[in-house]
Design a protein around this motif. Sequence first.
Motif: not given
Length: 452
Positions: A1-15, A268-273, A311-315
């Motif tokens: 599964m390929r996930v593109k790295q973008t800056s859309e997420i304000l707080y990533k999984i471990n933040d 996918e929503a969190a931009e992390q494979e 997740i994509p709604m709230t970023k």
Amino acid sequence: MRVKQTSEILYKINDKPPMHISLVLAFQHILAAFGGIVAVPLVISGVLGVNTADTAYLVSAAIFMAGVTTWIQARGIWKIGAKVPCVMGTDFTFVGPSIAVGSMLGLPGIFGATVLGSFIEIILSRFIKPLRKFFPPIVTGTVVALIGLTLLPVSIDWAAGGYGAADYGSVLNISIAMAVLVITVLLNRYGKGFISSASVIIGLVFGYIICWPLGLLNMQAVADASLFAIPTPLKFGITFSMAAVIPFITAYLVTTIETVGCLMAVGEAAEQELTDEQLSAGILADGVGSFLAGFFNAGPNTSFSQNVGLIPMTKVASRHVVSLAGIVLVLLGIFPKVGALIAIIPNPVLGGAGIIMFGMVASAGIKTLKDVPLNNRNMIIIAVSIGLGLGVTVRPEFLSQLPDFVKSLFSSGISAGTITALLLNIFLKEEVEEQDSADGHDYNTQEANQIA
């Protein structure tokens, strides 16, 4: 599964967002899942004729164990839990098996089958790595899109007032749903920072407030709820029967497949494979959570796909937010009155928020599919999988004459579409015409250049 790295997420999984932000966002996840968590014990209790007091206790137990399993999934304990923002609870897949077992062995039989059946997922969690190759982007994208598409009819029913409601589709119900939808969209799109991230809960609170003067809030349910109740292990007893496990086997297999799809959708929503180890730990959390739930008077626990859209709604993809949501759910299970305040949210209010949340899940799947070559083979996989998945969702009676095993296996649109996508991806050969054509084009181009 390929996930593109973008800056859309304000707080990533471990933040870790600040506590005041985390708490509000945690309540958003709870509100999105709460209806599904309490619905299953209510339906089972109603069919089995459980008295009001015991039904209320079963609801509290379901909320409590949903919180425990959610915390385990998001926080992670040893090798249990994928450590991703995934809310857990009892899925409708287990309603049929629970009623079948409960009609013979009562509640103790249901809890015994829940415990014994949990070992199916615990064992399957050890075999996720070799199965990973069967989930390329064409399959994961289709599954994620199906998760959203199959949930949309639910949100439409909510917006109309709830399936079977006397005022289904009334102007009032639809007006409330659309008001919540518009407020949520505007705040999410044009709000800044926290306002945008909290758009869903603000929209829900707005709907809650406007329903108050309209007399749509049943405060009697809050008055009748207990103030404090600590879940007691084995309150109703437990009966272990291998015959009772049989109806649960298919349900556990189905939820295993759905959890893999849901976890991938979260990735996918969190931009992390997600790694093989995370998927294995996520399925193991399903199994362990269900094992514990059986002893605490609750049904099997599995991932709740409706929360993926937040997740994509709230970023915000922070697992710490969902871990906090798990803690809050545990507290709600101990204080039923607080839980009742959430449970009485009118369906149109939930529908307004649900339309955009579930639509965002479908959009995430489409985003994955746009990077897949849309050749004839892949188009067939997408078409048949979504066709059967949506077909079973809107016309479940389509399966009514089939054997029970088949009905259980394809009982939900997500499982029907996922199994279809997996099988078609295995048996339909990859197309090579496009590559041959591309090679020929390059050759012809080179030859033309040489002639020139």
